[in-house]
Design a protein around this motif. Structure first.
Motif, PDB file in Angstrom:
ATOM      1  N   THR A  28       0.905  -1.143  -0.029  1.00 21.13           N
ATOM      2  CA  THR A  28      -0.072  -0.160   0.089  1.00 21.13           C
ATOM      3  C   THR A  28       0.884   1.212   0.100  1.00 21.13           C
ATOM      4  O   THR A  28       1.656   1.340   0.909  1.00 21.13           O
ATOM      5  N   ILE A  29       0.512   2.408  -0.934  1.00 20.53           N
ATOM      6  CA  ILE A  29       1.098   3.447  -1.092  1.00 20.53           C
ATOM      7  C   ILE A  29       0.014   4.450  -0.498  1.00 20.53           C
ATOM      8  O   ILE A  29      -1.007   4.505  -0.972  1.00 20.53           O
ATOM      9  N   LEU A  30       0.591   5.033   0.819  1.00 22.65           N
ATOM     10  CA  LEU A  30      -0.582   6.005   1.339  1.00 22.65           C
ATOM     11  C   LEU A  30      -0.145   7.470   1.309  1.00 22.65           C
ATOM     12  O   LEU A  30       1.095   7.756   1.787  1.00 22.65           O
ATOM     13  N   TYR A  31      -0.782   8.472   0.639  1.00 19.69           N
ATOM     14  CA  TYR A  31      -0.758   9.618   0.747  1.00 19.69           C
ATOM     15  C   TYR A  31      -1.754  10.518   1.703  1.00 19.69           C
ATOM     16  O   TYR A  31      -2.911  10.136   1.612  1.00 19.69           O
ATOM     17  N   CYS A  41       0.351  15.860  -5.274  1.00 24.38           N
ATOM     18  CA  CYS A  41      -0.644  14.779  -5.420  1.00 24.38           C
ATOM     19  C   CYS A  41      -0.715  14.240  -7.018  1.00 24.38           C
ATOM     20  O   CYS A  41      -0.832  13.192  -7.280  1.00 24.38           O
ATOM     21  N   ASP A  42      -0.740  15.293  -7.901  1.00 20.32           N
ATOM     22  CA  ASP A  42      -0.801  14.998  -9.658  1.00 20.32           C
ATOM     23  C   ASP A  42       0.468  14.255  -9.763  1.00 20.32           C
ATOM     24  O   ASP A  42       0.450  13.304 -10.422  1.00 20.32           O
ATOM     25  N   LEU A  43       1.711  14.563  -9.153  1.00 17.09           N
ATOM     26  CA  LEU A  43       2.870  13.844  -9.430  1.00 17.09           C
ATOM     27  C   LEU A  43       2.624  12.428  -8.819  1.00 17.09           C
ATOM     28  O   LEU A  43       3.176  11.349  -9.527  1.00 17.09           O
ATOM     29  N   SER A  47       3.074   9.341 -11.193  1.00 13.55           N
ATOM     30  CA  SER A  47       4.190   8.063 -11.062  1.00 13.55           C
ATOM     31  C   SER A  47       3.396   6.867 -10.965  1.00 13.55           C
ATOM     32  O   SER A  47       3.754   5.595 -11.107  1.00 13.55           O
ATOM     33  N   PHE A  48       2.220   6.680 -10.045  1.00  8.69           N
ATOM     34  CA  PHE A  48       1.518   5.439 -10.005  1.00  8.69           C
ATOM     35  C   PHE A  48       1.091   4.838 -11.320  1.00  8.69           C
ATOM     36  O   PHE A  48       1.017   3.410 -11.421  1.00  8.69           O
ATOM     37  N   ALA A  49       0.829   5.693 -12.221  1.00  5.12           N
ATOM     38  CA  ALA A  49       0.207   5.180 -13.434  1.00  5.12           C
ATOM     39  C   ALA A  49       1.214   4.501 -14.224  1.00  5.12           C
ATOM     40  O   ALA A  49       0.919   3.560 -15.313  1.00  5.12           O
ATOM     41  N   LYS A  50       2.464   4.842 -14.006  1.00  3.39           N
ATOM     42  CA  LYS A  50       3.555   4.296 -14.648  1.00  3.39           C
ATOM     43  C   LYS A  50       3.978   3.114 -14.044  1.00  3.39           C
ATOM     44  O   LYS A  50       5.095   2.395 -14.692  1.00  3.39           O
ATOM     45  N   ILE A  51       3.506   2.595 -13.035  1.00  2.00           N
ATOM     46  CA  ILE A  51       3.995   1.299 -12.411  1.00  2.00           C
ATOM     47  C   ILE A  51       3.458   0.301 -13.514  1.00  2.00           C
ATOM     48  O   ILE A  51       2.368   0.077 -13.717  1.00  2.00           O
ATOM     49  N   LYS A  52       4.264  -0.792 -13.769  1.00  2.00           N
ATOM     50  CA  LYS A  52       3.876  -1.484 -14.701  1.00  2.00           C
ATOM     51  C   LYS A  52       3.150  -2.700 -14.174  1.00  2.00           C
ATOM     52  O   LYS A  52       2.017  -3.379 -14.800  1.00  2.00           O
ATOM     53  N   ASN A  53       3.013  -3.447 -13.016  1.00  2.00           N
ATOM     54  CA  ASN A  53       2.442  -4.393 -12.297  1.00  2.00           C
ATOM     55  C   ASN A  53       1.687  -3.757 -11.456  1.00  2.00           C
ATOM     56  O   ASN A  53       1.701  -3.880  -9.980  1.00  2.00           O
ATOM     57  N   LYS A  54       0.360  -3.131 -11.670  1.00  2.00           N
ATOM     58  CA  LYS A  54      -0.479  -2.243 -10.469  1.00  2.00           C
ATOM     59  C   LYS A  54      -0.885  -3.311  -9.634  1.00  2.00           C
ATOM     60  O   LYS A  54      -1.602  -2.987  -8.636  1.00  2.00           O
ATOM     61  N   ARG A  55      -1.157  -4.578 -10.054  1.00  2.00           N
ATOM     62  CA  ARG A  55      -1.933  -5.478  -9.353  1.00  2.00           C
ATOM     63  C   ARG A  55      -1.262  -5.736  -8.047  1.00  2.00           C
ATOM     64  O   ARG A  55      -1.914  -6.267  -6.978  1.00  2.00           O
ATOM     65  N   ASN A  56      -0.103  -5.500  -7.723  1.00  2.32           N
ATOM     66  CA  ASN A  56       0.813  -5.630  -6.515  1.00  2.32           C
ATOM     67  C   ASN A  56       0.501  -4.431  -5.633  1.00  2.32           C
ATOM     68  O   ASN A  56       1.097  -4.525  -4.531  1.00  2.32           O
ATOM     69  N   TYR A  57      -0.028  -3.556  -6.058  1.00  2.00           N
ATOM     70  CA  TYR A  57       0.111  -2.213  -5.381  1.00  2.00           C
ATOM     71  C   TYR A  57      -1.383  -1.727  -5.219  1.00  2.00           C
ATOM     72  O   TYR A  57      -1.993  -1.802  -6.237  1.00  2.00           O
ATOM     73  N   LEU A  58      -1.383  -0.829  -3.948  1.00  2.00           N
ATOM     74  CA  LEU A  58      -2.863  -0.114  -3.842  1.00  2.00           C
ATOM     75  C   LEU A  58      -2.409   1.489  -3.465  1.00  2.00           C
ATOM     76  O   LEU A  58      -1.631   1.511  -2.500  1.00  2.00           O
ATOM     77  N   LEU A  59      -3.074   2.459  -4.146  1.00  2.00           N
ATOM     78  CA  LEU A  59      -2.629   3.831  -3.820  1.00  2.00           C
ATOM     79  C   LEU A  59      -3.768   4.286  -3.212  1.00  2.00           C
ATOM     80  O   LEU A  59      -5.216   4.169  -3.682  1.00  2.00           O
TER      81      LEU A  59
END
Length: 64
Positions: A28-31, A41-43, A47-59
């Protein structure tokens, strides 16, 4: 300081409890801050959109 960390952890757990399906086996990435044009927040979202394997992360973005 300990009390503040405990409060933050409890709030974080309450947020994640609302999304049990999404948090399973994910990092989990928490802001948590005010949301405004100078806070970046826009950055974070770009940046999160550029993560290739988003299935392993939660924003999670929390703020006012």
């Amino acid at each position: 300081m300990y009390f503040q960390k405990l409060l933050l952890f409890n709030l974080f757990e309450k947020i994640l409890d609302k999304y049990p399906k999404e948090k399973k086996n994910k990092k989990t990435i928490l802001y948590m801050n005010r949301i405004g044009p100078k806070k970046g927040c826009d950055l974070l979202i770009k940046s999160f959109a550029k993560i290739k394997n988003k299935r392993n992360y939660l924003l999670l973005i929390a703020g006012d």
